[in-house]
Motif scaffolding. Structure first.
Motif, PDB file in Angstrom:
ATOM      1  N   ILE A  13      30.330  31.127 -96.196  1.00  0.00           N
ATOM      2  CA  ILE A  13      31.104  30.328 -96.971  1.00  0.00           C
ATOM      3  C   ILE A  13      32.338  30.467 -96.560  1.00  0.00           C
ATOM      4  O   ILE A  13      32.923  31.482 -96.098  1.00  0.00           O
ATOM      5  CB  ILE A  13      31.087  30.954 -98.485  1.00  0.00           C
ATOM      6  CG1 ILE A  13      29.621  30.935 -99.224  1.00  0.00           C
ATOM      7  CG2 ILE A  13      32.237  30.386 -99.399  1.00  0.00           C
ATOM      8  CD1 ILE A  13      29.499  31.348-100.424  1.00  0.00           C
ATOM      9  N   SER A  28      36.515  26.214-101.918  1.00  0.00           N
ATOM     10  CA  SER A  28      35.372  26.493-101.301  1.00  0.00           C
ATOM     11  C   SER A  28      34.652  25.394-100.801  1.00  0.00           C
ATOM     12  O   SER A  28      34.434  24.386-101.600  1.00  0.00           O
ATOM     13  CB  SER A  28      34.521  27.207-102.192  1.00  0.00           C
ATOM     14  OG  SER A  28      33.268  27.471-101.562  1.00  0.00           O
ATOM     15  N   TYR A  30      31.607  25.301 -99.765  1.00  0.00           N
ATOM     16  CA  TYR A  30      30.467  25.478-100.482  1.00  0.00           C
ATOM     17  C   TYR A  30      30.600  25.416-101.967  1.00  0.00           C
ATOM     18  O   TYR A  30      31.410  25.851-102.523  1.00  0.00           O
ATOM     19  CB  TYR A  30      29.832  27.018-100.325  1.00  0.00           C
ATOM     20  CG  TYR A  30      28.555  27.261-101.193  1.00  0.00           C
ATOM     21  CD1 TYR A  30      27.317  26.442-100.805  1.00  0.00           C
ATOM     22  CD2 TYR A  30      28.707  27.972-102.180  1.00  0.00           C
ATOM     23  CE1 TYR A  30      26.292  26.802-101.889  1.00  0.00           C
ATOM     24  CE2 TYR A  30      27.727  28.103-103.067  1.00  0.00           C
ATOM     25  CZ  TYR A  30      26.583  27.550-102.735  1.00  0.00           C
ATOM     26  OH  TYR A  30      25.421  27.589-103.560  1.00  0.00           O
ATOM     27  N   SER A  57      25.111  31.477-100.860  1.00  0.00           N
ATOM     28  CA  SER A  57      24.402  30.303-100.603  1.00  0.00           C
ATOM     29  C   SER A  57      23.524  30.251-101.603  1.00  0.00           C
ATOM     30  O   SER A  57      22.520  31.234-101.896  1.00  0.00           O
ATOM     31  CB  SER A  57      24.025  29.901 -99.519  1.00  0.00           C
ATOM     32  OG  SER A  57      23.691  28.773 -99.223  1.00  0.00           O
TER      33      SER A  57
END
Ligand SMILES: O=P(O)(O)OC[C@H]1O[C@H](O)[C@H](O)[C@@H](O)[C@@H]1O
Length: 289
Positions: A13, A28, A30, A57
């Motif tokens: 990440i 982020s 992600y 994730s």
């Protein structure tokens, strides 16, 4: 001065950290979501940063402004599909960073249509998100239909705001609006007056593009939420019993957050023909009271 630095966490990440003259922020890649925004003129961050947020994730990050897309809530026909779609569960690309004339930082993030294709949910589209970090903050999220069929989607900029205490705040701007009460089996009702909280509240206000104001006397501020391209506003606080059932929330911190989500949900789903675009834009402004 380069206003951003990148931090790579051990689990793949990447966090983009912004520090300009007006504010600090963390985004982020992600989930493509802002997770912290702290204007320098404010003693307390404006977005709620969840101490229990999971950075892994496959798990959504419950903090800041998660992107719900291409469906809001449960999937219409597949009960096994993730809540709130997959945009908050995939990697986004940082495509540009620039400074605005007033000293804010503008970041552009994109999600390719490979993600949509791989999801197998029949929505071929790209997403582009422009996030402007200053003493106010703006998010513009553009959906482009890249396929050869019409698409239909729902969405939300699921903002978690940091507040002093859920029982001390009020929200104005939705009086007279019809809503679907998620906490009461989607019963329809009409809002009368301001919203205050004394129990779980989970409502999708429909057909409204009105500005909302979160008034927080405890933090001596109000947060003004203005929007375009959005016809639904979702308001949520889980209260104790529901919060304790949510692993990354729990009994300790639910009083310090409220969600006011600029959305297109339920009756306000968006339809796009091939090649067409739709943009939802929101601005958050903080004022002292
Ligand atoms: O736990 P999540 O999937 O992130 O959803 C968190 C919340 O999002 C929205 O506010 C919905 O209206 C709520 O019903 C839901 O509980």
């Amino acid at each position: 001065m380069n206003p951003i630095t990148l931090e790579h966490l051990a689990n793949g990440i990447t966090l983009v950290k912004v520090d300009n003259a007006l504010a600090t922020a963390i985004i982020s890649l992600y989930g493509g979501q802002i997770i912290e925004w702290h204007p320098k003129a404010q003693a307390t961050p404006v977005l709620w940063f969840n101490p229990k947020a999971v950075f892994e994730s496959g798990t959504p990050i419950r903090a800041g402004v998660p992107i719900c897309w291409p469906w809001f809530g449960p999937h219409a026909t597949d009960p096994t599909a993730n809540s709130h779609g997959y945009a908050r569960l995939c990697q986004w690309t940082l495509t540009s960073v620039s400074a605005t004339d007033n000293g804010a930082t503008e970041l552009v993030l994109t999600m390719s249509d490979d993600t949509s294709r791989q999801s197998g949910k029949g929505v071929r589209a790209t997403l582009q998100q422009r996030i402007t970090i200053g003493d106010s903050m703006a998010i513009d999220l553009t959906t482009t239909n890249t396929g050869d069929q019409d698409i239909m989607f729902t969405e939300a900029l699921h903002a978690y705001f940091k507040i002093s205490d859920i029982e001390q705040i009020s929200i104005t701007g939705l009086s007279g609006c019809d809503y679907s009460d998620t906490a009461a089996g989607r019963r329809r009702a009409k809002q009368s007056g301001e919203i205050t909280f004394s129990d779980r509240l989970d409502r999708v206000y429909l057909n409204t593009s009105s500005e909302c104001i979160v008034r927080d006397p405890g933090l001596e501020r109000r947060i003004k939420i203005t929007k375009t391209g959005s016809l639904s506003t979702v308001v949520w606080n889980p209260w104790l019993e529901t919060a304790t059932k949510i692993k990354d929330l729990g009994a300790e911190h639910w009083r310090e957050m409220v969600c006011v989500e600029s959305a297109n949900a339920l009756d306000n789903a968006v339809q796009l023909s091939p090649g067409q675009q739709h943009e939802i834009s929101v601005t958050y402004i903080v004022e002292t009271i």
